[in-house]
Design a protein around this motif. Structure first.
Motif, mmCIF file in Angstrom:
data_model
loop_
_atom_site.group_PDB
_atom_site.id
_atom_site.type_symbol
_atom_site.label_atom_id
_atom_site.label_comp_id
_atom_site.label_asym_id
_atom_site.label_seq_id
_atom_site.Cartn_x
_atom_site.Cartn_y
_atom_site.Cartn_z
ATOM 1 N N ILE B 281 -27.106 0.199 -4.263
ATOM 2 C CA ILE B 281 -26.943 -0.024 -2.823
ATOM 3 C C ILE B 281 -25.843 -1.066 -2.575
ATOM 4 O O ILE B 281 -24.983 -0.894 -1.709
ATOM 5 N N GLU B 285 -22.428 -0.525 -0.484
ATOM 6 C CA GLU B 285 -22.045 -1.410 0.630
ATOM 7 C C GLU B 285 -20.660 -2.019 0.410
ATOM 8 O O GLU B 285 -19.889 -2.176 1.354
ATOM 9 N N ILE B 329 -32.041 7.511 -0.270
ATOM 10 C CA ILE B 329 -31.276 6.339 0.163
ATOM 11 C C ILE B 329 -29.895 6.772 0.653
ATOM 12 O O ILE B 329 -29.424 6.350 1.719
ATOM 13 N N GLU B 332 -30.425 9.257 3.944
ATOM 14 C CA GLU B 332 -31.029 8.680 5.150
ATOM 15 C C GLU B 332 -30.383 7.349 5.540
ATOM 16 O O GLU B 332 -30.140 7.102 6.708
ATOM 17 N N ARG B 333 -30.120 6.540 4.539
ATOM 18 C CA ARG B 333 -29.643 5.206 4.868
ATOM 19 C C ARG B 333 -28.131 5.166 5.061
ATOM 20 O O ARG B 333 -27.627 4.540 5.984
ATOM 21 N N PHE B 334 -27.432 5.837 4.135
ATOM 22 C CA PHE B 334 -25.967 5.767 4.213
ATOM 23 C C PHE B 334 -25.343 7.003 4.861
ATOM 24 O O PHE B 334 -24.132 7.120 4.936
ATOM 25 N N ARG B 335 -26.215 7.909 5.296
ATOM 26 C CA ARG B 335 -25.742 9.099 6.021
ATOM 27 C C ARG B 335 -24.724 9.914 5.228
ATOM 28 O O ARG B 335 -23.748 10.434 5.789
ATOM 29 N N LYS B 447 -38.002 -3.306 -1.686
ATOM 30 C CA LYS B 447 -38.155 -3.942 -0.380
ATOM 31 C C LYS B 447 -38.127 -5.472 -0.528
ATOM 32 O O LYS B 447 -37.530 -6.179 0.280
ATOM 33 N N GLU B 450 -34.622 -6.457 -0.913
ATOM 34 C CA GLU B 450 -33.901 -6.334 0.353
ATOM 35 C C GLU B 450 -34.250 -7.500 1.298
ATOM 36 O O GLU B 450 -33.385 -7.997 2.003
#
Lengths: 326, 589, 140
Positions: B281, B285, B329, B332-335, B447, B450
């Motif tokens: 992740i 980013e 991930i 959903e998260r980074f499209r 989590k 994060e």
């Protein structure tokens, strides 16, 4: 002990690192005759400036200590660093990891680093730290830094051996003023907000300053608040100018106050009494008898204490309770 | 419809009732009979999923969420019969393929070794191990390098050294024809720059360069220890390589995100998964921060083997959970829209890890490696036996060990047909249960990280380092207390057992005599280099690098390429960056 | 529990090798065996290790090396200890050490070589044996 304390102290004062470290071991271990050793050390001590560095885990104390030590060494000062870590309450062992961040400076001329475990409170951590400090002092160190994690009574004890206490905090740790324990705040002479490149450092610094303005500092100056980032070398100059001032002042002051001396004598006496009492009770089995009685619900700790006390205290005083005696 | 739901509900109840009865009448009495605290086995109920849930959580191989595998079958399966008929040896490589991992001595030593191997028909692209000084950004003449030059890999001090190794790769093995692998992390940007400069000198367009730099600095802080700069500037360097590779070296993979090293360092299965995802992740980013779109670069991320225990069922479940979690991930998260962004691409999958091998009766390690290979074959990977049985002997792999390793893999593929079914455990009660369980635990660990602020923060505060150190110690205690058993180590070690000796010829690879002189020869070459090169050009390029390093938004790759081209050494480049970034501090455990 | 006279042990990783698992596990284990363990972490030069051993007045120095550079690094540490007249310090080596080098290390003065599969209790026993057998020698 085959060697004489005088020989060891002489060697240490002539610069033998091995003699210095062995002297510390002997006194820390309370080897037979350690009192004699300290008596011989005492006249040579009293000139070093002792700075306590404390703060919560992760505040960057070791890195900051390293930076301070390097700067002071560059100024030509010789340093002793005592890094305290807790002993395991289960095994009595300890993992002493503060050297990890100081190894780089450990080989600089004039710098001596010693890791020290708390070893339970039995030995009297404050006294042990004071003793080690004195030995370092007698060996000719100009400045002694005592680094310890500020989370328990042990640590507060340790800093009592210091002339000056620096409390290291950092923003974003949930380490707000409200969680700084009572007692820790009062002992600090300087507040360092480390990791000042992070968000919240300014707020933290002003919060501390605001709080300090409400406190009364009768016999000492209001503590300063300094923002630093040990890694990015921010605020170090300001910190060093405060510390250099302290070292200079201390050189002028030299003599400890009468309160300190009184406290130390009392502590030494108390420790020795405590040691003798424990030794004696363990030997004659009376302690175990009392424990067994209490566990069998035939007595209670108060009664037991009251029964044992007359074995050691002859004159009747405030502690020699008569209640509960048959 | 209503009726069917009702039926399913009823069935669920009946199973649960039956399960309770089974526990009471069968399981508990048996546990009692053997005087145990709990059952040594587990039996899992149907997870109470209907068809919907199966499609959502498992699906078909090659489709989201990739639980059942990245592909219906892998490329090697397409060629498996041909490979058998032709007698192809993967360790010898072939044109277009990655060669055997290696490196030792000076670049000259290693180049000559490569020539010798090639003359024996062992082809394949460079797969370079660098020595520790290079990995830590020190030249061979640094005091820190003493005793380590050329030892665990080849010493690369400057572009000239890099070029020397590549003298073995020309013609049919030129860099536009074979991929290069670089096991390099902290100074990855420098090595990638050398690769780019080499292409420029050879007149080869950058986009034709293939291969994989490891370029996974985060796990160095957590597990492997060859870091240089603090985490944040290290991530800036990653960002710069990510952007540079995406824009200029389009065929080159960007990194190889490793759970493997963390596992070897003691991480539990769940930590392995959660920390790898957290690191992944952070890398995504970084790419986004560099101004890229996720589908531009994420397809070029690779992974380095989640795995590292003998527990075959759980290792299979780990692979399935890892694929599903990463896919989710990314989507959903980074499209991400490109499905290659959602896939965990890794050359090997499940395996037992070197940590599972034992020095005692080492041939047992072959059996162990086969079990790892079975796990891989049953979870969407090549059923590879890894590592060779003599791994813990610390002497390099012998010809015999490598032969048996290869044969074990072949037996699993061709005789046992282990990989002939995709995701063979899919839909099985216990496997779906284990997969969910690992996913759940890893998600909660992730989590936690994060909440701290992500992987970088959890490294800065020492959380991940401490967590795996603790796990490693727990494992040691469990073995010493004989709660976990390792055959031949803490059980079955009595007089009734015999030591099994094996014949072992170490491949005549690295000349020990060369190794003893490598450091001196390399030092002389640095002196020579420093005499010959234009020191003005070097200091100019280094000072540009330093200035740009101070500007957070600047991409440092062009400046590093410039330094490399002017023959600045690896340490000089790293020192320039050290001056600006500082150095990483160890974490107190 | 005897709070006095703790045996102090230095655990260090010389050289650039970053594999810390073994060193950390041994450090934790020896702490739980009741020793005071000074852990210096990665990338220690032999000079730094010797220096730490002297300043900390340890009875034992444990070196963990997995890079293959064990012979030269250990040699330097032992020479450094001798130079500082600290040859009563017990030197232990752990890591990936081929059998052939085991003898060479012992000839150098290493008391024992520990490889994969060793029990921490065994390391602790060896240290206690040494501490009992060799009284502290003070050489001012």
């Amino acid at each position: 002990m085959e060697r004489s304390w005088e020989d060891l102290i002489q060697a240490m004062r002539q610069g033998s690192v091995r003699a210095l470290s062995q002297m510390i071991t002997a006194v820390e271990n309370r080897e037979t005759g350690w009192h004699e050793g300290m008596k011989a050390v005492y006249p040579f001590s009293g000139s070093a400036c002792v700075i306590g560095i404390t703060g919560s885990p992760g505040a960057g104390k070791s890195t900051l200590t390293s930076v301070i030590a390097r700067r002071m060494a560059e100024q030509g000062l010789s340093l002793g660093i005592i890094a305290v870590d807790p002993s395991s309450p289960f095994s009595g062992g300890a993992l002493l990891g503060d050297r990890l961040r100081m190894q780089e400076i450990s080989t600089l001329p004039g710098i001596f680093i010693r890791s020290m475990a708390t070893r339970g409170s039995l030995g009297g951590l404050c006294q042990a730290a004071r003793d080690v400090t004195r030995i370092l002092d007698a060996s000719g160190k100009d400045v002694i830094l005592i680094e310890t994690v500020g989370v328990g009574q042990d640590e507060i004890d340790v800093v009592r051996a210091s002339d000056f206490v620096m409390l290291v905090l950092f923003p974003g740790s949930g380490d707000g003023i409200q969680v700084i324990k009572a007692g820790t705040m009062e002992i600090a002479d300087l507040f360092v907000v480390n990791k000042a490149d992070r968000d919240g450092a300014d707020e933290m610094a002003s919060e501390i300053a605001a709080m300090l303005s409400l406190c009364a500092f009768e016999d000492r100056p209001v503590p300063q608040v300094v923002r630093t980032s040990a890694l990015n070398r921010i605020g170090i100059d300001e910190l060093m100018s405060v510390l250099t001032g302290i070292v200079r002042e201390r050189k002028k002051r030299r003599l400890p106050g009468s309160d300190e001396v009184r406290e130390e004598i009392l502590e030494l006496v108390e420790r020795e009494i405590s040691r003798l009492v424990r030794q004696d009770l363990a030997k004659n089995g009376r302690l175990q008898q009392s424990v067994d009685l209490i566990l069998a619900k035939k007595s209670d700790p108060y009664t037991a204490a009251a029964r044992l006390l007359p074995l050691f205290v002859r004159s009747s005083g405030a502690c020699s309770g008569q209640e509960g005696r048959p | 419809m209503i009726e069917r739901e009702g039926a399913a509900g009823k069935r669920g109840n009946r199973i649960e009732e039956a399960h309770a009865e089974w526990r009471e009448k069968i399981l508990e009495p048996r546990i009692k009979r053997f005087n145990l605290k709990e059952s040594p086995t587990r039996f899992h109920l149907p997870p109470g999923q209907g068809e919907e849930s199966f499609l959502q959580k498992v699906g078909f191989p090659g489709q989201y969420p990739f639980t059942a595998g990245n592909q219906p079958f892998d490329y090697w399966q397409a060629y498996a019969p041909d490979a058998a008929r032709l007698g192809y040896r993967p360790d010898w490589g072939g044109s277009g393929k990655v060669g055997k991992y290696g490196g030792f001595g000076t670049p000259e030593d290693y180049r000559d070794y490569l020539f010798r191997m090639q003359s024996m028909g062992r082809m394949g692209g460079p797969n370079i191990a660098f020595d520790l000084p290079t990995q830590c950004g020190y030249d061979s003449d640094s005091p820190y390098a003493a005793g380590e030059v050329g030892r665990v890999g080849v010493a690369i001090d400057s572009f000239r050294d890099f070029e020397t190794v590549y003298e073995a790769y020309t013609g049919g093995l030129d860099i536009d024809k074979v991929p290069s692998n670089f096991t390099i992390n902290a100074p990855a940007a420098v090595i990638i720059a050398m690769y780019a400069v080499l292409a420029k000198k050879r007149g080869i367009p950058l986009e034709k360069l293939g291969g994989t730099p490891q370029n996974d600095i985060l796990k160095e802080f957590i597990a492997r220890g060859t870091y240089i700069f603090p985490p944040r500037p290290s991530m800036r360097l990653f960002r710069d390589t990510c952007v540079f590779c995406t824009r200029r070296m389009k065929s080159l993979n960007i990194n190889s995100i490793g759970g493997y090293h963390m596992r070897e360092a003691g991480a539990s299965r769940v930590q392995d998964l959660a920390f790898s995802l957290a690191n992944g992740i952070a890398y995504v980013e970084a790419g986004l921060e560099g101004g890229l779109e996720v589908d531009q670069f994420a397809p070029r991320f690779t992974f380095n083997a989640f795995g590292g225990s003998m527990e075959i069922y759980r290792e299979i479940a780990l692979q399935r959970a890892a694929r599903r979690m990463w896919a989710e991930i990314m989507k959903e998260r980074f499209r991400a829209k490109d499905k290659r962004s959602m896939m965990i691409r890794q050359p090997i999958t499940a395996h037992i890890g070197c940590i599972s091998t034992t020095l005692a009766r080492p041939l047992n390690n072959l059996v162990r490696a086969v079990i790892g290979g079975m796990a891989a074959g049953m979870s969407g990977g090549i059923p590879g036996a890894f590592p060779p049985f003599d791994e813990p002997l610390g002497l390099g792999h012998s010809q015999e060990a490598v032969q048996l390793q290869l044969d074990a893999t072949r037996i699993m593929i061709y005789e046992a047909k282990v990989a002939d079914v995709c995701d063979p455990w899919a839909g099985s009660y216990f496997m779906e249960f284990l997969t969910d369980e690992i996913e759940e635990e890893a998600a909660s660990e992730l989590k936690k990280i994060e909440t701290m602020g992500g992987a970088v923060a959890a490294i800065e505060n020492g959380y991940m380092q401490r967590a795996i150190a603790k796990s490693a110690y727990e494992r040691q205690k469990a073995i010493e207390a004989r709660e976990d058993f390792v055959v031949g180590v803490n059980c079955f070690t009595g007089d009734n057992e015999i030591e099994v000796t094996v014949n072992r010829v170490v491949e005549d690879t690295y000349d020990a005599k060369l190794l003893t002189t490598a450091e001196d020869r390399q030092k002389k070459k640095i002196q020579e280099l420093k005499r010959q090169r234009s020191s003005r050009a070097v200091s100019r390029s280094l000072s540009v690098l330093k200035t740009q390093a101070g500007l957070e938004g600047e991409n440092l790759m062009p400046a590093i390429c410039d330094c490399v081209e002017h023959d600045a050494t690896v340490q000089e480049i790293c020192d320039a960056l050290r001056d600006v970034f500082g150095e990483a501090q160890p974490v107190k455990i | 529990m005897d709070q006095q006279g703790k045996i102090r042990v230095l655990i260090a990783k010389p050289g650039l090798d970053g594999h810390e698992r073994g060193a950390r596990v041994v450090a934790f284990g020896l702490r739980d065996e009741g020793f005071e363990v000074i852990y210096t972490g990665l990338r220690q030069t032999p000079e730094q290790i010797v220096n730490a051993a002297i300043q900390e007045d340890v009875r034992v120095v444990g070196l963990s090396i997995l890079s293959g550079a064990h012979l030269s690094l250990t040699q330097k540490v032992i020479e450094g200890l001798r130079r500082n007249r600290a040859d009563d310090v017990l030197v232990l080596v752990g890591g990936v050490i081929p059998d052939a080098d085991r003898t060479a290390l012992k000839d150098m003065g290493v008391a024992e070589v520990f490889t994969s599969g060793v029990r921490i209790g065994d390391i602790a026993a060896l240290i206690r044996l040494h501490a009992d057998a060799v009284p502290v020698q003070v050489q001012p």
